[in-house]
Design an enzyme around this catalytic site. Structure first.
Site, PDB file in Angstrom:
ATOM      1  N   HIS A  65       0.837  -1.194   0.000  1.00 31.80           N
ATOM      2  CA  HIS A  65       0.000   0.000   0.000  1.00 31.80           C
ATOM      3  C   HIS A  65       0.877   1.252   0.000  1.00 31.80           C
ATOM      4  O   HIS A  65       1.851   1.335   0.742  1.00 31.80           O
ATOM      5  CB  HIS A  65      -0.901   0.034   1.232  1.00 31.80           C
ATOM      6  CG  HIS A  65      -1.788  -1.156   1.364  1.00 31.80           C
ATOM      7  ND1 HIS A  65      -3.106  -1.163   0.955  1.00 31.80           N
ATOM      8  CD2 HIS A  65      -1.549  -2.407   1.859  1.00 31.80           C
ATOM      9  CE1 HIS A  65      -3.642  -2.346   1.200  1.00 31.80           C
ATOM     10  NE2 HIS A  65      -2.714  -3.116   1.741  1.00 31.80           N
ATOM     11  N   ASP A 153      -8.631  -5.202  -6.614  1.00 29.41           N
ATOM     12  CA  ASP A 153      -9.137  -4.161  -5.724  1.00 29.41           C
ATOM     13  C   ASP A 153      -8.375  -4.159  -4.405  1.00 29.41           C
ATOM     14  O   ASP A 153      -8.392  -3.180  -3.670  1.00 29.41           O
ATOM     15  CB  ASP A 153     -10.630  -4.355  -5.453  1.00 29.41           C
ATOM     16  CG  ASP A 153     -11.505  -3.691  -6.512  1.00 29.41           C
ATOM     17  OD1 ASP A 153     -10.950  -3.159  -7.494  1.00 29.41           O
ATOM     18  OD2 ASP A 153     -12.742  -3.716  -6.361  1.00 29.41           O
ATOM     19  N   ASP A 306       2.780  -7.006   1.641  1.00 29.08           N
ATOM     20  CA  ASP A 306       1.547  -6.308   2.039  1.00 29.08           C
ATOM     21  C   ASP A 306       1.861  -5.154   2.996  1.00 29.08           C
ATOM     22  O   ASP A 306       1.169  -4.940   3.996  1.00 29.08           O
ATOM     23  CB  ASP A 306       0.561  -7.279   2.683  1.00 29.08           C
ATOM     24  CG  ASP A 306      -0.899  -6.890   2.427  1.00 29.08           C
ATOM     25  OD1 ASP A 306      -1.120  -5.845   1.807  1.00 29.08           O
ATOM     26  OD2 ASP A 306      -1.796  -7.628   2.875  1.00 29.08           O
TER      27      ASP A 306
END
Length: 419
Positions: A65, A153, A306
């Site tokens: 992210h 997504d 992640d």
């Protein structure tokens, strides 16, 4: 760039299953020679030499992210890239959940202007508008953009009709598709895997079937459409069984688990450290062992980082109220090495393959080659380098990690990337 010699380093190449000691000469970013010993050096060659140093292909990040755009207080693209390079990653793949969401071609203009030279920055294009799981994005248009590696997504898609339509539509585009199987109706407000530990710690539970029922349904859709899919964030022993059976039947799937689920299980939450609040939550010891075995056997193809940055204020709350996720780009390699390679549970090649070769394959990319004439896409790693995890030693802007203030062994000495 000049000349650089990696002298008597342990060369790991999962592509050729090579583990040997050699010299590597890099000239202006290109591998010029790989020999048992290189004596004839160009003038002004910088020499890297260290006992037990390891060199391998640059690590490949499957999904992480970025705070920027929209949440720069958590992480900027600059700090994210610096953290990735410091951790040995030469390919960084960003999920589309920025603000605004990466669901329109115009959102890539800024990213392309900020594209660094120190690694390969790539993104997942959003499957649905706003990643809300309702309406498809302009998938064909996004697929044509440079830097869009595939579609995801990064959050569960609850509508199986939409999932089927997406897989049917995307199959001709031949781009990776990453999906997270999770039934959020079953998850509810749970923050720890259902079982004794959750009862003991007084925390809301998440049943394993929140993942496994969604995974079983997704595998049926894959079987019906024939579209290849990457399964994200595998966290249960039963999921490993389902994946093994699906692969045995020839379903076109790959899978990944995140590094934290290999290192920890639910018993660690006794500390109530909000940095152990993850989604999916930490599993029980049997889940952890199944994931470790799944990586070794190849049922789980790659280890994902992640990397999920949060500010101090966001994460310093009660465990059940903390947003899920930790930072990990600078910590994953040393911690996985010390846990599995230094203890001889895994070979060095097994770990490096799960962090480089196999993630590259999941992204339908070639792993960087360690060969004469090839661009240097390498990381030099010192497994014995001691350092303390602090705000000053980390490059990431956020500090949400359970290892803050602790001493670790292992750190990347240098990362090479030649576009």
């Amino acid at each position: 760039m000049g000349n650089e010699l990696l002298q008597q380093v342990r060369v790991l190449d999962p592509r050729t299953q090579t583990d040997q000691v050699a010299d590597i000469l890099i000239r202006d970013g290109i591998i010029a020679a790989i020999e048992a010993k290189i004596l004839d050096l160009p003038p002004q060659t910088k020499i890297f030499t260290g006992s037990d140093w390891v060199v391998g292909p640059g690590l490949v990040d499957l999904y992480s992210h970025s705070g920027e755009p929209g949440f720069e207080a958590r992480e900027t693209l600059s700090s994210l890239v610096k953290a990735a390079v410091a951790g040995g990653f030469t390919r960084l793949t960003i999920l589309p959940d920025t603000q605004p969401v990466l669901d329109h071609p115009g959102e890539w203009e800024r990213l392309s202007r900020l594209s660094p030279l120190s690694l390969r920055l790539q993104t997942w294009g959003a499957l649905t508008l706003g990643t809300r799981g309702e309406a498809m994005t302009e998938l064909t248009e996004l697929a044509s953009l440079e830097g869009v590696v595939g579609f995801s997504d990064g959050c569960p898609l609850p509508n199986l009709v939409l999932v089927r339509r997406l897989l049917e539509y995307l199959r001709p585009l031949e781009k990776p598709i990453a999906l997270w199987p999770c039934d959020q109706a079953l998850t509810g407000s749970g923050v720890l895997r259902e079982g004794f530990a959750a009862l003991r710690f007084g925390l809301p539970e998440t049943p394993a079937i929140a993942e496994t029922t969604a995974l079983a349904a997704l595998l049926e859709v894959v079987a019906a459409t024939g579209t290849p899919v990457h399964i994200m964030r595998v966290s249960t022993a039963r999921s490993v069984e389902l994946l093994e059976a699906a692969k045995a039947k020839g379903l076109p799937i790959t899978a990944s688990t995140d590094w934290m689920h290999l290192l920890w299980n639910e018993t660690a939450v006794a500390s109530y450290d909000p940095n152990l609040r993850l989604d999916p939550p930490l599993g029980n010891p049997a889940d952890q062992q199944a994931l470790i075995g799944g990586v070794r056997s190849g049922v789980i193809d790659g280890i994902a980082i992640d990397h999920t940055p949060y500010t101090y204020e966001e994460k310093t709350v009660a465990f059940a109220e903390a947003p899920p996720g930790v930072v990990g780009l600078e910590l994953a390699l040393p911690l996985l090495w010390q846990t599995f390679v230094a203890t001889q549970q895994w070979s060095a090649l097994e770990l490096w393959s799960a962090l480089s070769l196999k993630p590259a394959r999941c992204l339908q990319q070639q792993q960087p080659a360690i060969a004469v004439g090839q661009p240097a896409e390498l990381v030099l790693f010192d497994p014995d380098c001691g350092w303390t995890v602090t705000a000053q030693t980390l490059n990431t802007r956020s500090r949400n990690t359970p290892w803050l203030g602790q001493e670790l062994k292992g750190r990347a000495v240098k990362t090479w990337y030649s576009p």
